[in-house]
Design a protein around this motif. Structure first.
Motif: not given
Length: 464
Positions: A11, A383, A405
């Motif tokens: 991330t 994701e 997202g």
């Protein structure tokens, strides 16, 4: 069963904010209690010192993307802006969604000011499932340091090659092959062509069940916790399994293995012949959180205990984690009950407020070096390959799809418990820390998760 999936991409970094008085944590009573504990708990000076300790008075500083300095930030600290008021009003209605049942705990904080924007039974301790891994990761990184590596060794003595486990849950067959090749080359150079093979997993005591576990967990949900394992195999005796794999690679390298693999303790005068070092702990934590790996979590709990000079047991590990959270970081542990490192225990109880406090640490730049892999390891909404991915039916309905997202959060799933705790950037541009935990809903698991995802989308503000 705790959630476990394949790893997803890292991330992006979420910047932090200067620490201010936390309404859930920072008060004179809490600081006085922390001081008393620091004097009373004998392991504290061991667990919280060393290379990962922070300098007293260290200034966390600010960054260009500091959640407290965004263009939309017009409301003073402690005063809710229009976007936050709308979010809180929406949460107040949506937390009553019948899919979530009646036993729900939730809280939302503004990361920059630590203002509580919304709460619903936030101090009620519920079964958090895999959200426990947030505490486990914080303890391991603080005590051992993010650069710590686990070492697996091969030693030779009295005609026996002993594979010595060092608590590396990420050891692979390829790693064992290299160990075997190196050991075989040394044996041949010494004129030795035949050896016995043993495994030494004495770093950890004999496996036991944690409070709140049952034998049905073995070996699918979690394997008995030992210091030696290969390829994360879920078998009852991971040490002998790894030793047999090593012996096979040794034989393939041209060394005759005499007899079956046995369990033994390496002697003090055994000669080291090969070793393998794991990836840094920061990488291992990243993987553990992305995949919600129960076995890594339990191994890290024991390693954390050893790093603080405590027994490598459930009790030793959880004692150290409690000390780290309370003494190092000032996290409130009222109603906090932790009996394992993975969250599989049905006896674990953690309030949403405490989970939010742990996550709030990640928004402070001064903690980035040590705790950064916790932030990077949080699954990302929608994701593929993460526990928030579409293969798990996450963030895929009309209410939450807008947040794909945009949410970084740790999932938690057991029978009778679903949790989601993380961070997202709100409609006003400021970072929000949130935690939602429900226990006892009779709705279908996917329906509960959809409702949870909707709460996160509400915090993000995309579901207005």
């Amino acid at each position: 069963m705790s959630d476990t999936t394949a790893e997803s991409p890292a991330t992006p970094s979420i910047p932090g904010a200067r620490r201010r008085n936390h309404p859930l944590r920072r008060n004179g009573t809490g600081m006085r209690r922390a001081l008393v504990l620091a004097l009373a708990v004998p392991f504290a000076s061991v667990a919280l010192s060393g290379p990962s300790a922070f300098a007293v008075g260290e200034d966390p500083g600010t960054t260009a993307n500091d959640p407290g300095t965004t263009a939309k930030d017009t409301a003073p600290d402690g005063v809710l802006g229009a976007d936050d008021r709308q979010m809180a009003a929406n949460l107040e209605k949506r937390v009553l969604d019948p899919r979530l049942g009646a036993d729900v705990s939730g809280v939302v904080l503004d990361a920059a000011s630590d203002t509580v924007l919304w709460g619903h039974h936030a101090s009620t301790a519920l079964m958090p499932a895999s959200n426990v891994k947030l505490a486990t990761a914080t303890g391991a990184l603080t005590v051992l340091g993010p650069d710590h590596r686990f070492t697996t060794k091969v030693v030779h003595g009295h005609g026996t090659l002993t594979l010595v486990g060092g608590g590396d849950r990420t050891l692979t067959t390829a790693d064992l092959t290299e160990l075997a090749k190196t050991a075989a080359a040394g044996l041949k150079a010494a004129g030795v062509s035949t050896v016995k093979v043993a495994v030494d997993d004495s770093l950890f005591p004999e496996p036991t069940l944690a409070d709140g576990w049952n034998t049905g967990y073995y070996p699918d949900s979690v394997a008995p916790v030992r210091a030696l394992v290969v390829d994360g195999h879920g078998v009852d005796d991971t040490s002998l399994d790894a030793g047999q794999a090593f012996a096979a690679r040794l034989a393939a390298a041209g060394v005759t293995v005499d007899g079956a693999v046995t369990r033994a303790t390496a002697g003090p005068h055994d000669v080291p012949v090969a070793r393998h070092r794991s990836a840094p702990l920061s990488d291992i934590v990243h993987t553990m959180l992305k995949t919600s790996d129960n076995d890594i979590a339990e191994t890290l709990l024991r390693a954390t205990a050893l790093g603080a000079g405590r027994p490598a047991t459930f009790e030793g590990g959880t004692e150290v984690v409690r000390g780290v959270l309370s003494l190092r970081y000032g996290v409130s542990l009222a109603h906090f009950e932790m009996y394992d490192g993975s969250g599989l225990s049905r006896a674990d109880r953690i309030p949403a407020a405490t989970l939010a406090e742990i996550l709030d640490l990640l928004t402070e730049p001064r903690h980035r070096r040590v705790l950064g892999s916790v932030l990077d390891g949080l699954p990302v909404s929608g994701e593929a390959g993460s526990t928030l991915g579409p293969e798990w039916g996450r963030f895929d309905d009309a209410d939450s799809r807008c947040a794909v997202g945009k949410v970084h959060a740790k999932t938690g799933t057991l029978t009778g418990a679903v949790a989601l705790s993380g961070l997202t950037q709100g409609k006003d541009g400021r970072w929000k820390v949130f935690s939602f935990v429900e226990n006892g809903s009779t709705a279908a698991p996917n329906d509960i998760k959809d409702a949870m995802d909707g709460l996160a989308a509400t915090v993000n503000g995309c579901w207005a």
